[in-house]
Design a protein around this motif. Structure first.
Motif, mmCIF file in Angstrom:
data_model
loop_
_atom_site.group_PDB
_atom_site.id
_atom_site.type_symbol
_atom_site.label_atom_id
_atom_site.label_comp_id
_atom_site.label_asym_id
_atom_site.label_seq_id
_atom_site.Cartn_x
_atom_site.Cartn_y
_atom_site.Cartn_z
ATOM 1 N N GLY A 197 -5.955 -41.614 58.605
ATOM 2 C CA GLY A 197 -7.032 -40.747 58.158
ATOM 3 C C GLY A 197 -6.764 -40.016 56.864
ATOM 4 N N GLN A 198 -5.617 -40.292 56.225
ATOM 5 C CA GLN A 198 -5.258 -39.641 54.964
ATOM 6 C C GLN A 198 -4.845 -40.727 53.968
ATOM 7 N N PRO A 199 -5.787 -41.370 53.335
ATOM 8 C CA PRO A 199 -5.471 -42.541 52.510
ATOM 9 C C PRO A 199 -4.539 -42.261 51.344
ATOM 10 N N GLN A 200 -4.409 -40.998 50.939
ATOM 11 C CA GLN A 200 -3.532 -40.678 49.812
ATOM 12 C C GLN A 200 -2.115 -40.311 50.240
ATOM 13 N N VAL A 201 -1.861 -40.266 51.555
ATOM 14 C CA VAL A 201 -0.553 -39.829 52.050
ATOM 15 C C VAL A 201 0.274 -41.030 52.487
ATOM 16 N N LEU A 202 1.456 -41.171 51.890
ATOM 17 C CA LEU A 202 2.424 -42.195 52.265
ATOM 18 C C LEU A 202 3.699 -41.512 52.733
ATOM 19 N N LEU A 203 4.287 -42.021 53.817
ATOM 20 C CA LEU A 203 5.490 -41.454 54.415
ATOM 21 C C LEU A 203 6.572 -42.522 54.418
ATOM 22 N N SER A 204 7.787 -42.140 54.028
ATOM 23 C CA SER A 204 8.842 -43.142 53.891
ATOM 24 C C SER A 204 10.187 -42.584 54.344
ATOM 25 N N ARG A 212 7.752 -38.118 50.973
ATOM 26 C CA ARG A 212 6.311 -38.050 51.209
ATOM 27 C C ARG A 212 5.563 -38.036 49.879
ATOM 28 N N SER A 213 4.431 -38.749 49.851
ATOM 29 C CA SER A 213 3.536 -38.714 48.701
ATOM 30 C C SER A 213 2.165 -38.257 49.158
ATOM 31 N N ASP A 214 1.557 -37.360 48.382
ATOM 32 C CA ASP A 214 0.207 -36.883 48.672
ATOM 33 C C ASP A 214 -0.807 -37.370 47.648
ATOM 34 N N ASP A 215 -0.385 -38.265 46.757
ATOM 35 C CA ASP A 215 -1.296 -38.748 45.723
ATOM 36 C C ASP A 215 -1.301 -40.278 45.653
ATOM 37 N N GLY A 216 -1.259 -40.904 46.822
ATOM 38 C CA GLY A 216 -1.374 -42.351 46.873
ATOM 39 C C GLY A 216 -0.158 -43.107 46.385
#
Length: 338
Positions: A197-204, A212-216
């Motif tokens: 539900g948060q297309p701009q959030v990537l977790l690694s 974590r990224s909050d800008d895609g």
């Protein structure tokens, strides 16, 4: 855990065990004994139970490609036609489209559509400007590999991959074009997930902690607060509360996991703010085994399971209040899946 432990055969090695929880079956694949030499058909990289076809299973292997079973694991056949490498490091299935993705060493990504008989390659990563910097920690080849694959259920064309070692890569068009996500991410990446539900959030996760990224994916930032170490297992998201994450973290790095008197010194951790802060769960002492495989249970949201290199499998079914070993004495556990 109640139930029976049943070894079966993949090729010529015992690699599958089944243990019954309430409504879910835990599949465990391990590499013979702790002292047995690694062979080509040992399981590695992932296990899939195809929800579209009861009894159909897929598993990746050390150097023999992908195998498929149509009878729940009683028999297996090779399913590697079209793969450019038989060294499988990651294997996933899109939950909506049913498309399979396999990540290999050397680093490449392949897809297989439902009903297809062959794998087809995505655009090679060799086209990326910084590909020549990619490597791996393992001699003699030092070839990078796709350690983890992340798929977005809401965007079937969105694919991310964790490269060991080569940062992260992202495609928004089904693997036709790729972007190497290098800004702030770790070179030694292990896993990557899209936040639901948060297309701009990537977790690694990586060999040096959580990112974590909050800008895609344009920028990543580390978030290690509360972790007692940096070497992290794959992430597991709570299916009902996507801000809740589980991971296994070790103080020591893989070479020491297998050295007498050393060990991984690992423990289980949970975050309730999507990786902003972590806390140790369970009352266990530090564990000697490292972790390359972990999973959750969509039917039991408070479940987190990890298979360790010391031949043990650990489980919590209450969100981490109690974490305990449910199987011990196996070989190196390379795949767990529910």
């Amino acid at each position: 855990m109640n139930g029976r432990y049943v070894p079966t055969l993949l090729g010529r090695l015992p690699v599958d065990a089944s243990a019954r929880t309430t409504d879910s079956a835990l599949q465990i694949m391990f590499r013979g004994s702790r002292t047995q030499a690694v062979t080509a058909d040992m399981p590695k990289g992932g296990f899939i139970a195809d929800p579209r076809s009861p009894g159909r299973l897929y598993v990746g292997t050390e150097a023999a490609g992908v195998f498929r079973s149509e009878d729940g694991g009683a028999t297996w056949v090779p399913d590697s036609s079209g793969l450019g490498s038989l060294r499988i490091w990651s294997l996933v299935q899109h939950p909506i489209t049913g498309v399979l993705y396999a990540g290999t060493e050397p680093a490449a990504l392949y897809r297989k559509h439902p009903g297809a008989t062959e794998w087809t390659p995505c655009t090679p990563f060799t086209t990326l400007p910084r590909y020549r910097e990619w490597t791996s920690p393992n001699p003699p080849r030092h070839e990078p590999r796709v350690r983890g694959i992340g798929l977005d259920p809401e965007r079937p064309q969105a694919i991310a991959a964790a490269i060991e070692e080569g940062w992260l890569v992202l495609s928004l068009d089904g693997g036709v074009t790729w972007t190497n996500l290098t800004e702030g991410s770790d070179f030694d990446s292990h896993s990557v997930l899209f936040a639901p539900g948060q297309p701009q959030v990537l977790l690694s996760t990586s060999g040096d902690g959580f990112y974590r990224s909050d800008d895609g994916g344009a920028h990543f930032r580390p978030s290690h607060t509360g972790l007692e170490g940096r070497y992290l297992s794959p992430l597991v998201l709570h299916p009902a509360r996507p801000r809740t994450l589980y991971a296994y973290c070790t103080r020591n790095y893989p070479p020491s996991w297998f050295q007498p008197g050393a060990g991984a010194e690992g423990a289980f951790f949970r975050s309730d703010d999507q990786g902003g802060h972590w806390r140790r769960i369970g009352n266990t002492p530090l564990i000697p085994g490292g972790c390359w495989t972990a999973c959750g249970d969509p039917r039991e949201p408070e479940t987190f399971c990890a298979g360790l290199t010391d031949g043990s499998v650990w489980l919590t079914r209450d969100g981490g209040k109690q974490v305990e070993p449910i199987l011990e004495g196996l070989g190196l556990v390379s795949v767990v899946s529910i």
